[in-house]
Motif scaffolding. Sequence first.
Motif, short mmCIF file in Angstrom:
data_model
loop_
_atom_site.label_atom_id
_atom_site.label_comp_id
_atom_site.label_asym_id
_atom_site.label_seq_id
_atom_site.Cartn_x
_atom_site.Cartn_y
_atom_site.Cartn_z
N UNK A 68 0.83 -1.21 0.00
CA UNK A 68 0.00 0.00 0.00
C UNK A 68 0.86 1.26 0.00
N UNK A 69 1.90 1.27 0.81
CA UNK A 69 2.71 2.49 0.92
C UNK A 69 3.84 2.57 -0.09
N UNK A 70 4.22 1.46 -0.72
CA UNK A 70 5.35 1.49 -1.65
C UNK A 70 4.97 1.35 -3.10
N UNK A 71 3.72 1.01 -3.38
CA UNK A 71 3.33 0.77 -4.77
C UNK A 71 2.49 1.91 -5.33
N UNK A 72 2.31 2.98 -4.61
CA UNK A 72 1.48 4.08 -5.07
C UNK A 72 2.14 4.89 -6.16
N UNK A 73 1.45 5.93 -6.61
CA UNK A 73 1.94 6.76 -7.70
C UNK A 73 3.29 7.38 -7.38
N UNK B 102 9.12 2.18 -6.87
CA UNK B 102 10.45 1.61 -7.09
C UNK B 102 10.47 1.06 -8.50
N UNK B 103 11.55 1.29 -9.24
CA UNK B 103 11.59 0.76 -10.60
C UNK B 103 11.64 -0.77 -10.58
N UNK C 220 15.77 2.10 -14.24
CA UNK C 220 14.62 2.40 -15.09
C UNK C 220 13.92 3.65 -14.58
N UNK C 221 13.35 4.41 -15.51
CA UNK C 221 12.57 5.60 -15.16
C UNK C 221 11.18 5.47 -15.75
N UNK C 222 10.19 5.98 -15.00
CA UNK C 222 8.81 5.88 -15.45
C UNK C 222 8.61 6.75 -16.69
N UNK C 223 7.97 6.17 -17.69
CA UNK C 223 7.68 6.90 -18.92
C UNK C 223 6.39 7.70 -18.71
N UNK C 224 6.42 9.00 -19.00
CA UNK C 224 5.20 9.79 -18.79
C UNK C 224 4.12 9.41 -19.80
N UNK C 225 2.90 9.68 -19.44
CA UNK C 225 1.78 9.41 -20.34
C UNK C 225 0.97 8.22 -19.89
N UNK C 226 -0.18 8.10 -20.48
CA UNK C 226 -1.11 7.02 -20.16
C UNK C 226 -0.98 5.89 -21.17
N UNK C 227 -1.37 4.71 -20.75
CA UNK C 227 -1.42 3.57 -21.66
C UNK C 227 -2.88 3.21 -21.90
N UNK C 228 -3.13 2.39 -22.90
CA UNK C 228 -4.51 2.01 -23.21
C UNK C 228 -5.09 1.04 -22.18
N UNK C 229 -4.27 0.27 -21.55
CA UNK C 229 -4.75 -0.74 -20.61
C UNK C 229 -4.10 -0.59 -19.26
#
Length: 148
Positions: free
Chosen positions: A53-58, A62-63, A68-77
Amino acid sequence: MAIPVVTGLGMALCARDPVCSRNMRNVGRDIWNAGAAAAQACGDAADKFRDWYFNEGEEGDAPPVPGAEKEPGKTRGPSEIWTKPGGVEEANRDFDGLKPSGVKDIGNGGRTGVLPDGRRIVVRPNSTDGRPTVEIQDGRSRTKVRYN
């Protein structure tokens, strides 16, 4: 055979009989041990839920693989896309570094396996956008690392 009664009067009567008293202590110990085991199992599950709950939020994700870095933008699924410098060799190194079991070739240079936590992992030399990808599958959720 007498069945011990767990009431105030029953405990008082049982306390006078050494055999009954010993049996009640044994029953109490067994209940205590079973309760302790259940509490441990619940505690482990509660710890896992709290960590999730506390580590998997927006924020503070953690990569899935180091660097790895989070890619901005939304995905279809229900996918989460990360990016990382490197190519097919780096993707294969990251796949192997996560220590999957039951690794199988899936053709076209791809492999699949199962992570220690039970999630499925796939590495493939190209994805729909052409980049090498490591994909971690958890139910319908997909975490993909695209290598540039």
